[in-house]
Design a protein around this motif. Structure first.
Motif, PDB file in Angstrom:
ATOM      1  N   VAL A 123     -13.618 -55.488  22.294  1.00 10.81           N
ATOM      2  CA  VAL A 123     -13.304 -55.024  23.621  1.00 10.81           C
ATOM      3  C   VAL A 123     -12.365 -53.819  23.331  1.00 10.81           C
ATOM      4  CG1 VAL A 123     -11.782 -56.199  25.314  1.00 10.81           C
ATOM      5  CG2 VAL A 123     -13.555 -58.156  23.595  1.00 10.81           C
ATOM      6  N   TRP A 124     -12.207 -52.787  24.396  1.00  4.39           N
ATOM      7  CA  TRP A 124     -11.204 -51.882  24.983  1.00  4.39           C
ATOM      8  C   TRP A 124     -10.555 -52.219  25.887  1.00  4.39           C
ATOM      9  CZ3 TRP A 124     -13.330 -46.315  26.676  1.00  4.39           C
ATOM     10  CH2 TRP A 124     -12.273 -45.305  27.210  1.00  4.39           C
ATOM     11  N   PHE A 125      -9.282 -52.004  25.928  1.00  6.70           N
ATOM     12  CA  PHE A 125      -8.044 -52.557  27.254  1.00  6.70           C
ATOM     13  C   PHE A 125      -8.133 -50.902  27.202  1.00  6.70           C
ATOM     14  CE2 PHE A 125      -8.629 -56.043  24.327  1.00  6.70           C
ATOM     15  CZ  PHE A 125      -8.340 -57.323  25.740  1.00  6.70           C
ATOM     16  N   ASP A 126      -8.297 -50.723  28.468  1.00 12.10           N
ATOM     17  CA  ASP A 126      -7.628 -48.807  28.882  1.00 12.10           C
ATOM     18  C   ASP A 126      -6.953 -49.324  30.195  1.00 12.10           C
ATOM     19  OD1 ASP A 126      -7.970 -46.256  28.623  1.00 12.10           O
ATOM     20  OD2 ASP A 126      -8.439 -46.171  31.130  1.00 12.10           O
ATOM     21  N   GLU A 127      -5.407 -49.465  29.587  1.00 14.75           N
ATOM     22  CA  GLU A 127      -4.099 -49.577  30.526  1.00 14.75           C
ATOM     23  C   GLU A 127      -3.948 -51.061  29.234  1.00 14.75           C
ATOM     24  OE1 GLU A 127      -2.482 -47.973  31.784  1.00 14.75           O
ATOM     25  OE2 GLU A 127      -4.106 -45.597  32.081  1.00 14.75           O
ATOM     26  N   GLU A 128      -2.508 -50.805  29.839  1.00 12.68           N
ATOM     27  CA  GLU A 128      -2.048 -52.758  29.163  1.00 12.68           C
ATOM     28  C   GLU A 128      -2.054 -54.336  29.678  1.00 12.68           C
ATOM     29  OE1 GLU A 128       2.403 -53.681  27.532  1.00 12.68           O
ATOM     30  OE2 GLU A 128       2.244 -52.401  29.108  1.00 12.68           O
ATOM     31  N   PRO A 129      -2.595 -54.768  28.814  1.00  9.12           N
ATOM     32  CA  PRO A 129      -3.432 -55.816  29.832  1.00  9.12           C
ATOM     33  C   PRO A 129      -2.373 -57.001  29.584  1.00  9.12           C
ATOM     34  CG  PRO A 129      -4.399 -55.888  27.655  1.00  9.12           C
ATOM     35  CD  PRO A 129      -3.330 -54.816  27.508  1.00  9.12           C
ATOM     36  N   SER A 150     -12.045 -55.844  34.777  1.00  9.45           N
ATOM     37  CA  SER A 150     -10.931 -56.076  34.761  1.00  9.45           C
ATOM     38  C   SER A 150      -9.940 -56.892  34.433  1.00  9.45           C
ATOM     39  CB  SER A 150     -11.265 -54.958  36.320  1.00  9.45           C
ATOM     40  OG  SER A 150     -11.596 -56.502  36.893  1.00  9.45           O
ATOM     41  N   PHE A 151      -8.596 -56.701  34.597  1.00 14.67           N
ATOM     42  CA  PHE A 151      -8.164 -57.945  33.975  1.00 14.67           C
ATOM     43  C   PHE A 151      -8.204 -58.278  35.919  1.00 14.67           C
ATOM     44  CE2 PHE A 151      -5.540 -54.327  31.106  1.00 14.67           C
ATOM     45  CZ  PHE A 151      -6.575 -54.309  30.447  1.00 14.67           C
ATOM     46  N   GLU A 152      -7.313 -58.015  36.730  1.00 17.72           N
ATOM     47  CA  GLU A 152      -7.211 -58.205  37.827  1.00 17.72           C
ATOM     48  C   GLU A 152      -8.254 -60.200  37.602  1.00 17.72           C
ATOM     49  OE1 GLU A 152      -8.221 -56.600  41.209  1.00 17.72           O
ATOM     50  OE2 GLU A 152      -9.967 -55.993  40.768  1.00 17.72           O
ATOM     51  N   LYS A 153      -9.615 -60.077  37.417  1.00 17.79           N
ATOM     52  CA  LYS A 153     -10.808 -61.370  37.258  1.00 17.79           C
ATOM     53  C   LYS A 153     -10.242 -61.719  37.130  1.00 17.79           C
ATOM     54  CE  LYS A 153     -13.518 -58.771  39.626  1.00 17.79           C
ATOM     55  NZ  LYS A 153     -14.073 -58.829  41.145  1.00 17.79           N
ATOM     56  N   GLY A 154      -8.854 -62.297  36.327  1.00 19.47           N
ATOM     57  CA  GLY A 154      -8.318 -63.440  35.460  1.00 19.47           C
ATOM     58  C   GLY A 154      -8.411 -63.294  34.313  1.00 19.47           C
ATOM     59  N   THR A 174      -8.144 -53.177  37.305  1.00 17.27           N
ATOM     60  CA  THR A 174      -8.474 -53.132  38.177  1.00 17.27           C
ATOM     61  C   THR A 174     -10.223 -52.683  38.522  1.00 17.27           C
ATOM     62  OG1 THR A 174      -8.502 -51.301  39.866  1.00 17.27           O
ATOM     63  CG2 THR A 174      -6.727 -52.882  40.320  1.00 17.27           C
ATOM     64  N   GLY A 175     -11.062 -53.072  39.319  1.00 16.14           N
ATOM     65  CA  GLY A 175     -12.292 -52.899  39.297  1.00 16.14           C
ATOM     66  C   GLY A 175     -12.604 -51.310  39.791  1.00 16.14           C
ATOM     67  N   GLU A 176     -11.577 -49.990  40.241  1.00 15.30           N
ATOM     68  CA  GLU A 176     -11.472 -49.077  40.637  1.00 15.30           C
ATOM     69  C   GLU A 176     -11.197 -48.523  39.935  1.00 15.30           C
ATOM     70  OE1 GLU A 176     -10.390 -51.378  42.800  1.00 15.30           O
ATOM     71  OE2 GLU A 176     -11.127 -51.222  44.791  1.00 15.30           O
ATOM     72  N   GLY A 177      -9.761 -49.551  39.082  1.00 12.75           N
ATOM     73  CA  GLY A 177      -9.409 -48.329  37.471  1.00 12.75           C
ATOM     74  C   GLY A 177     -10.691 -48.589  36.514  1.00 12.75           C
ATOM     75  N   THR A 178     -10.946 -48.871  36.681  1.00 19.63           N
ATOM     76  CA  THR A 178     -12.250 -49.223  35.706  1.00 19.63           C
ATOM     77  C   THR A 178     -13.281 -48.054  35.336  1.00 19.63           C
ATOM     78  OG1 THR A 178     -11.882 -51.320  34.854  1.00 19.63           O
ATOM     79  CG2 THR A 178     -13.400 -50.773  34.382  1.00 19.63           C
ATOM     80  N   ARG A 179     -13.749 -48.059  36.834  1.00 20.10           N
ATOM     81  CA  ARG A 179     -14.489 -47.714  37.331  1.00 20.10           C
ATOM     82  C   ARG A 179     -14.227 -45.377  36.886  1.00 20.10           C
ATOM     83  NH1 ARG A 179     -15.028 -46.752  43.567  1.00 20.10           N
ATOM     84  NH2 ARG A 179     -12.649 -45.743  43.077  1.00 20.10           N
TER      85      ARG A 179
END
Length: 254
Positions: A200-206, A184-188, A115-120
């Motif tokens: 690209v760095w994915f921090d948490e599983e996408p 963030s992943f939530e944006k689709g 999410t945006g919050e998680g990325t922040r």
């Protein structure tokens, strides 16, 4: 003799401090020096980064692998490792011990969370500094003297959209500029299309479609993807991408 000694001591000019204690000015200078050393340490976390074995293996694997996964439990340095590597690529400041992927030119990188919050709160915090304290931005993995500009996001308080980072420079070599953007992943998947990136760095599983789209963004540059997360979703499609048939079979039997 005693009187003479007493007179001699009494008539000796007072220095205002004993020989065992340094003068006030020396103490002040010493404390100022400690404060300056602490400021330099906090504003250049990258210089102090020393990976432990699994982190070092993860970094070194980048020399020959475009796609990498660092999967481990909580608080084991996954995000810190990702942040340190991203800061190196953005700035071009690779330590003497580095054996991983090297970019010789400025780069365009993404860092993303669920999410945006998680990325922040995770990759942005590790790379730039505490989201809620702008005065402390520059105390993350990207050295303070390399941050040229931060562009704020719109929807999440304290969230940064992108950072312009000084790359290289020194002597007769003119510095370039790398660009880091947060996603963030939530944006689709649609929000992940169009860009050409070096990494690209994915921090948490996408989700698999987001991972595939991120990887596609790096094809033109021969760039890289890194994934750092604690396995909470079990044997997911993304995890399976990084495991051999033998590893999957062994895990199934376990």
């Amino acid at each position: 003799m005693k009187r003479s000694a007493a007179v001699s001591v009494a008539s000796k000019p007072s220095s205002g401090h004993s020989s065992k204690n340094p003068p006030i000015s020396a103490k002040t200078e010493y404390l100022a020096l400690l404060a300056e050393l602490d400021r330099r340490r906090r504003s250049n976390q990258l210089a102090a980064y020393k990976p432990y074995r699994r982190q070092a293996e993860f970094h070194a694997a980048g020399a020959i692998n475009r796609e990498r996964l660092f999967m481990a439990g909580n608080q084991l340095g996954k995000t810190r490792a990702g942040g340190a590597e991203w800061a190196m690529h953005l700035t071009g400041r690779y330590p003497a011990w580095w054996q991983g992927k090297v970019f010789d030119t400025p780069v365009r990188l993404w860092a993303a969370g669920v999410t945006g919050e998680g990325t922040r709160d995770n990759p942005q915090r590790v790379l730039v500094g505490p989201p809620q304290q702008q005065a402390a931005w520059g105390t993350g993995m990207i050295p303070a003297d390399a941050i040229r500009q931060t562009i704020m996001g719109r929807n999440v308080p304290g969230a940064i959209d992108s950072v312009v980072v000084r790359h290289g420079g020194g002597g007769d070599v003119q510095a370039g500029e790398s660009v880091l953007s947060f996603k963030s992943f939530e944006k689709g998947r649609e929000k992940w299309q169009g860009e050409t990136l070096h990494g690209v760095w994915f921090d948490e599983e996408p989700p698999l479609d987001i991972y595939s789209e991120g990887l596609t963004r790096t094809n033109a540059t021969g760039g890289i993807t890194i994934v750092t997360f604690t396995p909470l979703l079990g044997m997911s499609d993304v995890v399976l991408l990084f495991l051999s048939a033998g590893e999957v079979e062994r895990m199934g039997k376990g």
